[in-house]
Design an enzyme around this catalytic site. Sequence first.
Site, PDB file in Angstrom:
ATOM      1  N   GLY A   1      -1.922  -2.945  -5.515  1.00 43.77           N
ATOM      2  CA  GLY A   1      -1.118  -2.105  -4.630  1.00 43.77           C
ATOM      3  C   GLY A   1      -1.082  -0.660  -5.097  1.00 43.77           C
ATOM      4  N   THR A   2      -1.011  -0.481  -6.401  1.00 44.45           N
ATOM      5  CA  THR A   2      -0.958   0.869  -6.956  1.00 44.45           C
ATOM      6  C   THR A   2      -2.219   1.653  -6.596  1.00 44.45           C
ATOM      7  OG1 THR A   2       0.492   0.213  -8.755  1.00 44.45           O
ATOM      8  CG2 THR A   2      -0.809   2.189  -9.107  1.00 44.45           C
TER       9      THR A   2
ATOM     10  N   ASN B   1      11.324  -2.436  -2.816  1.00 48.00           N
ATOM     11  CA  ASN B   1      11.163  -3.547  -3.760  1.00 48.00           C
ATOM     12  C   ASN B   1      12.462  -3.926  -4.468  1.00 48.00           C
ATOM     13  OD1 ASN B   1      10.433  -0.843  -4.667  1.00 48.00           O
ATOM     14  ND2 ASN B   1      10.210  -1.740  -6.694  1.00 48.00           N
TER      15      ASN B   1
ATOM     16  N   GLN C   1       5.787  -5.098  -0.336  1.00 50.69           N
ATOM     17  CA  GLN C   1       6.878  -6.079  -0.323  1.00 50.69           C
ATOM     18  C   GLN C   1       7.076  -6.711   1.054  1.00 50.69           C
ATOM     19  OE1 GLN C   1       8.328  -7.299  -2.865  1.00 50.69           O
ATOM     20  NE2 GLN C   1       7.838  -5.811  -4.452  1.00 50.69           N
TER      21      GLN C   1
ATOM     22  N   SER D   1      -0.595  -5.987  -1.441  1.00 51.61           N
ATOM     23  CA  SER D   1      -0.997  -6.505  -2.744  1.00 51.61           C
ATOM     24  C   SER D   1      -0.970  -8.022  -2.730  1.00 51.61           C
ATOM     25  CB  SER D   1      -0.028  -5.966  -3.800  1.00 51.61           C
ATOM     26  OG  SER D   1      -0.210  -6.666  -5.000  1.00 51.61           O
ATOM     27  N   GLY D   2      -1.985  -8.633  -3.343  1.00 52.40           N
ATOM     28  CA  GLY D   2      -2.115 -10.085  -3.299  1.00 52.40           C
ATOM     29  C   GLY D   2      -1.010 -10.849  -3.996  1.00 52.40           C
ATOM     30  N   HIS D   3      -0.625 -10.385  -5.199  1.00 54.41           N
ATOM     31  CA  HIS D   3       0.235 -11.237  -6.014  1.00 54.41           C
ATOM     32  C   HIS D   3       1.691 -11.277  -5.539  1.00 54.41           C
ATOM     33  CE1 HIS D   3       2.375  -8.321  -8.790  1.00 54.41           C
ATOM     34  NE2 HIS D   3       1.525  -7.536  -8.183  1.00 54.41           N
TER      35      HIS D   3
ATOM     36  N   THR E   1     -18.022  -3.730  -7.779  1.00 53.86           N
ATOM     37  CA  THR E   1     -18.321  -5.066  -7.275  1.00 53.86           C
ATOM     38  C   THR E   1     -17.033  -5.791  -6.906  1.00 53.86           C
ATOM     39  OG1 THR E   1     -20.305  -5.151  -8.611  1.00 53.86           O
ATOM     40  CG2 THR E   1     -19.446  -7.259  -7.854  1.00 53.86           C
TER      41      THR E   1
ATOM     42  N   CYS F   1      18.368  -0.350 -19.603  1.00 51.01           N
ATOM     43  CA  CYS F   1      18.093  -1.003 -20.874  1.00 51.01           C
ATOM     44  C   CYS F   1      17.105  -2.156 -20.769  1.00 51.01           C
ATOM     45  CB  CYS F   1      19.383  -1.479 -21.515  1.00 51.01           C
ATOM     46  SG  CYS F   1      19.912  -0.347 -22.803  1.00 51.01           S
TER      47      CYS F   1
END
Lengths: 385, 282
Positions: A71-72, A150, A178, A198-200, A236, A324
Site C-alpha cells: 500500500g505504501t 486506519n 482499509q 493492499s493485500g494483507h 518481476t 509509548c
Amino acid sequence: MKPIYLDNNATTCIDPQVLECMMPYLSNEYGNPSSMHFFGGKINRKLNEAREQIADIINARPDEIIFTSCGTESDNTALMSTLECYPQKPHIVTTRVEHSAIMNMCKYLSRKGISVTYLPVDRNGMIDLNQLEDSISESTAIVSIMFANNETGVVYPIDKIASITKAKGAVFHTDAVQAVGKIPIDLSKIPIDILSLSGHKLHAPKGIGVIYVRKGTRFKPYIIGGHQEHGRRGGTENVASIVGLGEACRIAKDCLEIENTQVKHLRNKLENTLLEIIPSSIRNGHKTSRLPNTTNISFEYVEGEGILLSLNEYGICASSGSACTSGAIEPSHVLRAMGVPFTAAHGSIRFSLSRYNTEDEIDKVIEVMPSIIERLRAISPFWKK
Amino acid sequence: MWDYSNKLYDHFRNPKNVGEIKNPDAFADVGNITCGDALYLTLKIDKKTNVITDAKFKTFGCASAIASSSVLTELIIGKTIEQARKITNKDIAETLGGLPREKMHCSVMGQEALEKAIAQYLGEDAPEEHMHEEGKIVCTCFGITDTQIGKVVRENNLKTVEDVTNFCKAGGGCGQCHADIEEIIRQTTGSQEPLPAPPKKKHLTNIRKIALIEETIDRDIRPLMEADGGGIELIDIIGNRVLVALRGNCAGCRTAQFTIHSGVEAKLREMVDDDIVVEEVK
C-alpha cells in the site's frame, strides 16, 4: 495460546483458500510471466485472471490494475507520478489524518519545494467539504484523501470529495487500503482517478499491493525498470501473492455482506458494552460513517501500553494510539487532529475485527476489560473516583 | 513489541507500594499528562534518623513507567535520605534488568521525583524548578532546559540527540532544538572544540572537490536553510562554477541573491576553494 486477534487493521490472517491457490506458484509453477515460452506464458494468463478478480471487487477494468509491493508503494507512486505529470502544478491537498505513507511523503515533498495543504478534521474525524473546495486551486496537481481511516475507521464521503476535486480540475487519489473488502466500492460510479489497496488487509499475504489508475489518467512509473505492467511498474511480478490477492478479492466480494452484518454486530456489541460498563470511556470517530469492523475507544486517565500488555496476558491482540507503544513521543496524530484531549488520546485502544472473530472472543474481551482498566486507574494519579 | 525483562513485567503486573501516604513527610509530582507520563511520590521519613520508612507512588504511563516507580519505592525504603540521594536513574534501570533505550526517560522520571521529594523535605529549592531558574528552556515542546539536558548527558554519558530524546524527551517534538542539544552534548562531554572541519585542500582532484562541495552543502548549508523553511539543491558543478537551485521559502525570496553570495558561496569558499562561484538556476 490461540490469539484472540482483534488487530485486523494492522494485518489479517491469510485465508486458507487463498494459501491453497498460491502454493503451486511457490513450487512447481515458477515461470516468469514475461518469458517467451509456454512455461512462463501460462503464468501470465494466471496473472491476468487475478487482475480480473481484483478489478471486479472495485468494479474497474483489468487494465487499470497495476501490481505494486504494498500500500505504501501505491500511495507514494500516486503522489510522485501525478506531480511529475503536472510539473506546473506544485500543490497537494490532503488531510491531517492520513496514513504515514501519504503524510510522510507529503512532508518529504514539501522539503523539495512542493506546497501541501493539510485539511483539519472535526471532533468526529470529518473534513469540511467547503474547505476542501476552497483549498483546491489551479496549481493543485492532486488531492489525496483516504477512503477510511486506519485508526478510527471513519469513512469519508469519497463520492462527494472526488466530484469536488474533479470539478476543480485536479487528480483525485484515495488510499483505500482499509476500505477494500470491508465496504462496497464502485469505481464506475465514483470519479476516483487513482486508488491504493493492499493485500494483507484482506486476507491475502503481505508484500502485495495494487494501484488502480483510471484509463485516461496521466501516469509515470515510480519504480523504473522493465516493461512489466505495460511499462508502468518495473520488477518481476510477485506471482504467488498476486494469485493470492485475486482469490482474496473474489472471497472478499462474497463476504461483504458478512462484514456488514455479522462483523458489524460483533463490533457494535463490543463497543456498546465497553462504553456502558466502563466509566469515562469515549468512542473516537464518527458513529455511523465508519468501517463495520473498527472501534477506537479511549479509556481516560490510563496509558494505552499498560492496557495492551494486560490484554496480551489473555492472548487478546489489539493496538493503541498511545505514543509509548510506538516509540513516538506524541500520541496518535489522528486523535490529536480530532482534538481528542491528551487525557484520552494516551489511553486509546483500537479493536479491529474480521470475519474470523467469534462472539465468544468478544465476550472474553468484555469480561476482562473492566478489571484491567480498574487496576490501571488505581495506579494512575489522575483518576479520581 | 518492547523487549522487556521478566522483572519489569513482574513489577508492571504486581507493582509494589501503590497509593498515597496520608500526611506525607515529603512528596513530589513530576511529568504531566501531556507528555504521556506522570508520577506522584509520597514518603514517610523518620525525623530523628532521616530514614525513609515508607514510600508510595501513583503513576500514569506505560508499563516501564509503572515498573520504574515500583522499583524506586523498593530501592529507597529503609535507606537514609543521604543514601537515597545517591540513587540514579541507572540504578533504577539496572534493578529492572535493563530498559529499552527509548524508555530510559521512565527511569529518569523516577530519579527526578525522588530528588524533588528529598529537596522538599529538606526545605531546599526543588531541583527541577531550580534548574528551570538556572537554565534556559531548550526544548519548548516539552519544556526542558539546558541544565536538565546537561545532567542526563553527563550522568548517562550520552552521545547523540536521539539518546537525549530517549532519556528526557527533549528534542522529541518539533525537532527545532536538535542543534542546541548537539551543542550541549559537545560542551558537556568535554570536547570544547567544534566539529572537525573537512580538511581544506588546495589542490583537489575534481572528484574530491565535488564530494567536498556536496558534503559542505549537506552539513553546513542546507540545515540552516531548512530551519527557515527553505532548501537547496545542487544541480551541477562545472569547474569552479557551482549551480544550485533554491527550494521552499528560499525560492523566490527577495534576499535569494544575498543568500547565494554571502551564505552559500562564502561557505563553499571557506571550506573548499577560494575560487568557487555559485550561480542560481531557476
